[in-house]
Design a protein around this motif. Structure first.
Motif, PDB file in Angstrom:
ATOM      1  N   ARG A  71       0.831  -1.207   0.000  1.00 12.37           N
ATOM      2  CA  ARG A  71       0.000   0.000   0.000  1.00 12.37           C
ATOM      3  C   ARG A  71       0.865   1.256   0.000  1.00 12.37           C
ATOM      4  O   ARG A  71       0.501   2.278  -0.615  1.00 12.37           O
ATOM      5  N   THR A  72       2.020   1.198   0.647  1.00  7.67           N
ATOM      6  CA  THR A  72       2.952   2.325   0.596  1.00  7.67           C
ATOM      7  C   THR A  72       3.465   2.544  -0.819  1.00  7.67           C
ATOM      8  O   THR A  72       3.508   3.682  -1.324  1.00  7.67           O
ATOM      9  N   ASP A  81      -0.169  13.213  -2.936  1.00  2.77           N
ATOM     10  CA  ASP A  81       0.059  13.277  -1.491  1.00  2.77           C
ATOM     11  C   ASP A  81      -0.719  12.215  -0.721  1.00  2.77           C
ATOM     12  O   ASP A  81      -1.056  12.404   0.458  1.00  2.77           O
ATOM     13  N   LEU A  82      -0.998  11.105  -1.370  1.00  7.32           N
ATOM     14  CA  LEU A  82      -1.721  10.025  -0.708  1.00  7.32           C
ATOM     15  C   LEU A  82      -0.817   9.310   0.288  1.00  7.32           C
ATOM     16  O   LEU A  82       0.391   9.184   0.083  1.00  7.32           O
ATOM     17  N   PRO A 211      -9.494  15.140  -1.887  1.00  8.29           N
ATOM     18  CA  PRO A 211      -9.416  15.994  -0.698  1.00  8.29           C
ATOM     19  C   PRO A 211     -10.721  16.696  -0.339  1.00  8.29           C
ATOM     20  O   PRO A 211     -10.922  17.073   0.821  1.00  8.29           O
ATOM     21  N   VAL A 212     -11.612  16.899  -1.298  1.00  6.13           N
ATOM     22  CA  VAL A 212     -12.842  17.667  -1.025  1.00  6.13           C
ATOM     23  C   VAL A 212     -14.097  16.811  -1.018  1.00  6.13           C
ATOM     24  O   VAL A 212     -15.186  17.320  -0.741  1.00  6.13           O
ATOM     25  N   HIS A 213     -13.982  15.515  -1.319  1.00  5.23           N
ATOM     26  CA  HIS A 213     -15.150  14.631  -1.318  1.00  5.23           C
ATOM     27  C   HIS A 213     -14.826  13.372  -0.523  1.00  5.23           C
ATOM     28  O   HIS A 213     -14.340  12.375  -1.065  1.00  5.23           O
ATOM     29  N   PRO A 214     -15.095  13.367   0.769  1.00  2.15           N
ATOM     30  CA  PRO A 214     -14.677  12.250   1.634  1.00  2.15           C
ATOM     31  C   PRO A 214     -15.367  10.929   1.334  1.00  2.15           C
ATOM     32  O   PRO A 214     -14.882   9.890   1.785  1.00  2.15           O
ATOM     33  N   ARG A 215     -16.471  10.948   0.611  1.00  2.00           N
ATOM     34  CA  ARG A 215     -17.146   9.693   0.259  1.00  2.00           C
ATOM     35  C   ARG A 215     -16.849   9.243  -1.171  1.00  2.00           C
ATOM     36  O   ARG A 215     -17.509   8.354  -1.700  1.00  2.00           O
ATOM     37  N   ALA A 238      -8.905   6.417  -1.199  1.00  2.00           N
ATOM     38  CA  ALA A 238     -10.092   6.970  -0.558  1.00  2.00           C
ATOM     39  C   ALA A 238      -9.705   7.538   0.801  1.00  2.00           C
ATOM     40  O   ALA A 238      -8.542   7.483   1.213  1.00  2.00           O
ATOM     41  N   ASP A 239     -10.679   8.072   1.509  1.00  2.00           N
ATOM     42  CA  ASP A 239     -10.464   8.514   2.870  1.00  2.00           C
ATOM     43  C   ASP A 239     -10.082   7.318   3.743  1.00  2.00           C
ATOM     44  O   ASP A 239     -10.567   6.205   3.523  1.00  2.00           O
TER      45      ASP A 239
END
Length: 359
Positions: A71-72, A81-82, A211-215, A238-239
């Motif tokens: 995953r890293t 920037d994930l 960054p602006v849509h957490p779902r 995703a979040d």
């Protein structure tokens, strides 16, 4: 005499179903399942083999069930920037999608998409006992935002599946449409970017909206651009809370040590494995231009395949191509066929065969 499915206590909703699968036939030119036609280079093969050998020495132990190293590496590949906490991986994007439906779908819940689209989506819904609903795509296979919002208001889905580029049409979604759907959605919005690396220049990724849509969930696969279809590795961004939800429904140790090792080896060689993407994109655009020059309707494609038509009897055309050693896909709306982009020689064989069949 052996029993049949009719003799088993199979779920009623599965009794008339057939297993998913494109034809796997031994023919000279295979252009039906959107694979990358180029195998890995020998240095990649050597690294994969070495990585498998190292994993084999620890196969008496369970693998890292969180796949943190993988995953890293995936987060580093995606950029934006994930962090590893925002990335999840499974055995192909198919398993990723099924986990999403297991976590956010289920009895009494609805999944929404827009047809024509990937034929496995309703099967994910079926397998998770989620009600499946489809809106429509426009004649050019785009998604009309106003129609999408009306469908959301009517059905209140907990999961919306948006393929971009879409399979089988190759159509990419503008980000403003995705944003409007995210703003209206009562649940999760999944943008399936399985073919994302093949997008034409200037076609953005939904990763920029995270960054602006957490779902919002953006899914990817290594099967296509990475020439890694046999490796079975899909993933999402995703979040972190979304990843935590999928960790609840995942099977224990769902990614083997071998799968993780092989995928990490492939990611170390991302540059060489993705080197053919630009070539395939150019060949796709040439194929679109050639088909249109022959008088066919062709969907604009941001993927590594092309949908074209119209045929009064598409099965006869498909069979005629197969008889000439060229296997493409009979899928999508009636009257259309889909061809994956292969090598220069494979596409020449496809063009010659199609001209013969339709002469």
């Amino acid at each position: 005499m052996g029993q049949t499915l009719a003799d088993l206590p199979l779920r009623d909703d599965l009794r008339e179903e057939e297993p998913y699968g494109a034809p796997q036939l031994d023919v000279p030119v295979i252009l039906n399942v959107n694979e990358n036609p180029y195998p890995p280079d020998e240095d990649v093969v050597a690294d994969i083999a070495s990585s498998v050998a190292a994993a084999a020495r620890t196969l008496n132990r369970y693998p890292d069930r969180e796949a943190l190293g993988l995953r890293t590496d995936l987060a580093n590949y995606l950029g934006h920037d994930l962090t590893p906490a925002q990335v999840w991986a499974a055995n192909g994007s198919n398993e990723v999608m099924l986990q999403i439906l297991q976590a956010f779908g289920g009895p009494g819940r609805t999944a929404l998409s827009f047809a024509p689209t990937y034929s496995m989506y309703p099967e994910y819904a079926r397998d998770s006992c989620t009600t499946w609903v489809t809106g429509r795509r426009a004649d050019d296979f785009t998604v009309d935002a106003e129609h999408a919002l009306a469908q959301i208001e009517q059905h209140r889905p907990t999961v919306i599946l948006l393929a971009s580029p879409n399979n089988p049409t190759g159509t990419a979604l503008p980000l403003d449409v995705v944003e409007r759907i995210c703003a209206a959605a009562p649940g999760m919005v999944v943008v399936d970017e399985a073919y994302g690396e093949f997008r034409r220049d200037g076609t953005p990724s939904a990763l920029t909206l995270l960054p602006v849509h957490p779902r919002l969930v953006v899914t990817r696969t290594m099967s296509k651009a990475f020439a890694f279809a046999g490796g079975r590795l899909g993933y999402l961004a995703a979040d972190p809370a979304v990843v935590d939800a999928l960790r609840i429904v995942r099977l224990p140790y769902h990614l083997s040590a071998v799968t993780q090792a092989v995928a990490r080896a492939a990611l170390r060689h991302a540059g060489s494995l993705l080197a053919r993407v630009q070539e395939l994109r150019a060949r796709r655009d040439e194929t679109v231009e050639w088909l249109r020059g022959q008088g066919y309707r062709v969907a604009d494609s941001d993927a590594n395949f092309v949908l074209f038509g119209m045929f009064a009897d598409r099965h006869a055309v498909w069979q005629g191509l197969l008889d000439r050693g060229v296997l493409i896909r009979e899928t999508g709306p009636d009257g259309w066929l889909r061809v994956s982009i292969g090598t220069e020689q494979e596409m020449a064989a496809f063009r010659a065969a199609l001209q013969e069949v339709t002469a």
